[in-house]
Scaffold this active site. Structure first.
Site, short mmCIF file in Angstrom:
data_model
loop_
_atom_site.label_atom_id
_atom_site.label_comp_id
_atom_site.label_asym_id
_atom_site.label_seq_id
_atom_site.Cartn_x
_atom_site.Cartn_y
_atom_site.Cartn_z
N LYS A 72 36.84 33.94 50.90
CA LYS A 72 36.36 34.43 52.41
C LYS A 72 34.36 33.45 52.44
O LYS A 72 33.97 34.22 54.16
CB LYS A 72 36.29 35.94 51.85
N THR A 74 33.35 31.00 51.62
CA THR A 74 33.32 29.72 51.87
C THR A 74 33.39 29.99 53.24
O THR A 74 33.20 28.37 53.95
CB THR A 74 34.13 29.33 51.11
N ARG A 95 25.09 37.80 52.17
CA ARG A 95 24.53 39.05 51.03
C ARG A 95 23.57 37.71 50.45
O ARG A 95 24.25 37.17 49.87
CB ARG A 95 25.55 39.46 50.22
N LYS A 106 32.96 36.72 37.93
CA LYS A 106 33.54 35.60 39.04
C LYS A 106 32.59 34.44 39.39
O LYS A 106 32.63 33.64 40.10
CB LYS A 106 32.95 37.02 40.41
N ALA A 274 30.99 45.53 47.98
CA ALA A 274 31.78 46.16 49.21
C ALA A 274 32.59 47.26 48.35
O ALA A 274 32.73 48.60 49.34
CB ALA A 274 32.38 45.38 49.72
N PHE A 302 35.05 42.12 50.07
CA PHE A 302 35.69 42.33 49.60
C PHE A 302 36.85 42.24 50.87
O PHE A 302 37.29 41.69 51.73
CB PHE A 302 36.31 43.02 48.66
N PHE A 383 46.40 24.67 51.04
CA PHE A 383 45.40 24.47 49.40
C PHE A 383 46.75 23.48 48.52
O PHE A 383 48.01 23.51 49.83
CB PHE A 383 46.14 25.32 47.28
N TRP A 411 36.55 24.13 52.35
CA TRP A 411 36.08 23.79 51.40
C TRP A 411 36.25 22.19 51.02
O TRP A 411 35.09 22.31 49.75
CB TRP A 411 37.15 24.00 49.88
#
Length: 558
Positions: A72, A74, A95, A106, A274, A302, A383, A411
């Site tokens: 998200k 990215t 943020r 993470k 969140a 999230f 992907f 990405w």
């Protein structure tokens, strides 16, 4: 093929001077407060003195997260770069990362691959000191509270009814429940206490929702720290703490300016989680980004049931914002996990698992379209293992809801990989007008609000409010806070309050175990399921892989 890590990509990038990024963002030098060559704060007076109109606001949200990843942040960064690729003046509003996840499970939170904000080491670590200031203000209030009790307790504070906790921006389960004030009379009044992670502090929410120093001070004054023996609330104003707290936070209130790998201006400011807070960057940074660009891309933490819900029902309600378009991020891999596939078994085509998992995406899409009535697009991070049949399946299912699906490769390809997404977002902003509505009304009771969220947004059947929480809600409403929006603390791993329920479960009940008013922030927090406001470190923390060489170069950050 060997891939570079995020930090290796970031360290190979040549950053532009922050003065050049400010120029690109229409920020005059007099408003710029540089923190070295590559980051700066922006004086709040810019918003009062600029004559630039607000641009279009694009919210990026996602499906319910899984260990397979969705991308998200990215996508948010890549989309801002992509908008510039197609000739639009864009900004991004994000943020700040918390040290808890950076050193925990993470890792960093500055995007990934070729869609990052930089300098990523600074942003992921101390940055401009905002989180340190928030923690200091939080703990100053805690110290003044306990000192007041030690010095005679003129306000009659019941130590068993203290609601204010200390905080630290680290995952440290050892501090969730403590006893302090031990060691005799000179060392304080013994009592049960605890720590929250800094991003869960009400002061983080206050900073992110404040619109001026005066508003910040007023909100800090309203913070309730506990109750007297006769159940009257005690505030930071009662403790005469608001002025000193504001002094600690006056610079932290100013938005931070950095850049993406491709030189797009990035306003990175504030960092509430969140799942346990409202999950959005600051109102000031969002409004500043909107005035300094024609298109502003922002994200909310999230899945859409958490960050987007709180962005729309809390932040937009308070700040008078309305998104012009919403991007819902998904991956085939994550949807197959929602369909019951193991993380180690996601490479091969499996349309049956995808069919079992796609209801999660469709529920989030339906919420944005049919509850909030906003134009939306689904962005699929593709992907190499995704098959054409799997992609076609998602496109078909989303089309049935009147939403287009666009493939994204930001990405791997940076802004070039999001051109199609950028074109669709511009089309939505210019052609499809939403009729934005909240998911619940101000005049509903607190119980009615959580029932509305449970049935409309989560897809559940009802709410079970435990006796202790029911008593707390009654007290909150008796004190006059019933019209406040609610901020639900809930697991991020499920639409329900049970992390094991994947996909789009139905018929479940959400259990509310506690309620607390955040009078300074302006919302009521409802704690559901087994949610914790102080995470713990995993068995192998990310911190074990982080190092610094003799030249000061950091490795292993992400």
């Amino acid at each position: 093929m060997a891939y570079l890590s995020d930090i290796e990509i970031a360290q190979r990038c040549t950053l532009e001077p922050i003065s050049e990024i400010a120029r690109r963002a229409h920020v005059a030098e007099k408003y710029l407060e540089p923190y070295g060559r590559n980051k700066a704060k922006i004086d709040l007076s810019l918003l009062d003195e600029t004559d630039r109109p607000a641009g279009k606001l694009i919210l990026v949200t996602a499906i319910t997260p899984t260990p397979a990843g969705e991308g998200k942040t990215t996508t948010t960064i890549g989309l801002a770069d992509s908008l510039r690729k197609i000739g639009k003046e864009s900004t991004v509003a994000l943020r700040e990362p918390s040290l808890g996840p950076v050193f925990g499970l993470k890792g960093g939170a500055a995007g990934g691959g070729y869609a990052q904000v930089v300098p990523m080491e600074d942003i992921n670590l101390h940055f401009t000191g905002d989180f340190h200031a928030i923690g200091a203000a939080n703990n100053l209030l805690a110290a003044m509270l306990d000192n007041h009790i030690q010095q005679g307790n003129a306000l009659g504070i019941d130590v068993k009814k203290i609601t204010w906790k200390r905080c630290v921006d680290m995952n440290d389960r050892q501090l969730r429940n403590i006893v302090d004030g031990l060691g005799g009379r000179a060392n304080g009044v013994p009592r049960e206490d605890g720590f929250d992670i800094t991003v869960a502090s009400e002061i983080m929410a206050v900073l992110c929702l404040s619109t001026s120093i005066a508003d910040l001070k007023a909100r800090l004054s309203r913070i309730i720290v506990g109750y007297t023996y006769d159940d009257k609330p005690v505030t930071a104003a009662d403790l005469k703490a608001a002025g000193a707290m504001t002094a600690l936070l006056k610079d932290a209130l100013k938005p931070n300016l950095v850049q993406t790998l491709e030189g797009t201006p990035a306003f990175v400011h504030g960092g509430p989680f969140a799942n346990i807070a409202h999950g959005c960057n600051s109102v000031m940074a969002t409004k500043m980004a909107l005035r300094m660009g024609d298109y502003t891309v922002t994200e909310a933490g999230f899945g859409a049931d958490l960050g987007a819900e709180k962005f729309l029902d809390i932040k937009c309600r308070m700040a008078g914002l309305t998104p012009d378009a919403v991007v819902i991020v998904a991956t085939v891999r994550a949807l197959k996990m929602h369909g019951g596939k193991a993380k180690t078994d996601l490479a091969g085509e499996d349309l049956e698992a995808l069919e079992r998992g796609i209801p999660n995406l469709l529920k989030h899409v339906s919420n944005i379209k049919n509850v909030y009535h906003l134009p939306a697009v689904v962005a699929v991070n593709r992907f190499p293992t995704d098959t054409d049949a799997e992609i076609a399946f998602i496109i078909q299912k989303c089309r049935a809801l009147g939403v287009n699906t666009v493939l994204s490769t930001v990405w791997a390809d940076g802004g070039e990989g999001g051109r199609a997404l950028a074109e669709e977002v511009v089309r939505l902003c210019e052609e499809e007008k939403g009729n934005f509505t909240f998911s619940y009304a101000d005049d509903m009771t607190i119980t009615e609000k959580i029932e509305a969220l449970t049935t409309k947004i989560y897809g559940g059947a009802g709410v079970n409010i435990l006796p202790a929480a029911k008593k707390q809600i009654e007290q909150i409403e008796a004190l006059g806070f019933g019209r406040y929006p609610i901020c639900v603390a809930k697991t991020q791993y499920s639409l329900s309050d049970d992390a094991a329920k994947l996909g789009a479960p139905t018929g479940f009940t959400v259990t509310v175990k506690a309620a607390k008013v955040s009078a300074g922030a302006g919302f009521v927090v409802l704690y559901t399921g087994d949610i914790l406001t102080m995470p713990g470190l995993p068995k192998v923390p990310a911190a074990e892989k982080i190092d610094v060489d003799d030249t000061g170069r950091i490795s292993g950050l992400f």
